[in-house]
Design an enzyme around this catalytic site. Sequence first.
Site, short mmCIF file in Angstrom:
data_model
loop_
_atom_site.label_atom_id
_atom_site.label_comp_id
_atom_site.label_asym_id
_atom_site.label_seq_id
_atom_site.Cartn_x
_atom_site.Cartn_y
_atom_site.Cartn_z
N ALA A 60 0.81 -1.22 0.00
CA ALA A 60 0.00 0.00 0.00
C ALA A 60 0.84 1.26 0.00
O ALA A 60 0.50 2.25 -0.65
CB ALA A 60 -0.93 0.01 1.22
N GLU A 61 1.95 1.23 0.71
CA GLU A 61 2.78 2.42 0.86
C GLU A 61 3.58 2.77 -0.39
O GLU A 61 3.62 3.92 -0.81
CB GLU A 61 3.74 2.25 2.04
CG GLU A 61 3.08 2.30 3.41
CD GLU A 61 2.66 3.70 3.81
OE1 GLU A 61 2.94 4.66 3.06
OE2 GLU A 61 2.06 3.84 4.88
N SER A 62 4.24 1.77 -0.98
CA SER A 62 5.17 2.08 -2.07
C SER A 62 5.06 1.14 -3.28
O SER A 62 5.76 1.33 -4.27
CB SER A 62 6.61 1.99 -1.56
OG SER A 62 6.91 0.64 -1.21
N TYR A 168 -7.01 4.19 3.62
CA TYR A 168 -5.71 3.55 3.79
C TYR A 168 -5.85 2.27 4.62
O TYR A 168 -5.33 1.21 4.26
CB TYR A 168 -4.76 4.54 4.48
CG TYR A 168 -3.42 3.98 4.90
CD1 TYR A 168 -2.36 3.94 4.02
CD2 TYR A 168 -3.22 3.52 6.20
CE1 TYR A 168 -1.11 3.44 4.42
CE2 TYR A 168 -1.99 3.04 6.61
CZ TYR A 168 -0.94 3.00 5.71
OH TYR A 168 0.28 2.50 6.10
#
Length: 202
Positions: A60-62, A168
Amino acid sequence: MKKNRKKSMIFVLILTLLLVVLNLKNIVKTFYPLNYKEYIETYSNEYNLNPLFVAAVIKAESNFQVDAVSKRDARGLMQITPSTAKWAASKLRIDNFDINSLYDPELNIKIGCWYLNDLCKEFGTDTTVILAAYNGGRGNVNKWLSNKEYSKDGKKLDYIPFKETDQYVKKIEVNYNIYKFLYGQDGDYIKFLKLVFSKFLL
């Protein structure tokens, strides 16, 4: 002749669909990789985290891009901000820490796992609260937990007022379940298909 041809086409179509279903895991794994598995497992174990949970966060982050940089200057695989990184580096006693070190996969995962563990120590094991703090900040989460509008019991979040943080959390929860199916013990294809479709409906 035409009937035989039609039957052959139907057979080929059915066979193709079967092959796609049977190889579904491998196909989806290209979109949900488990890169840097050794680092993920090493630091997840060190900081009492599920490796597949960490992988879901990285996804999800990168999207597993080591050189990723956000608008807020969060960097690397687990998108750690310079201020958080400096604080974590001092706690971890990392000598001569440099912000550009966040592009190093091993160090980034180590700091990210340490930080998730630090949030666990403060907020417990509720992944919704931990992820909300990782994204929205622990200060905001403490305010939400003390507000009856957002938390009935002061421990769990019934409502997340930040839309970005709410999305998120949901995104990572879906990612986590997909990772558990792909790389864990969960072999329920129906549940998996629902998860994949829900991912696109978020």
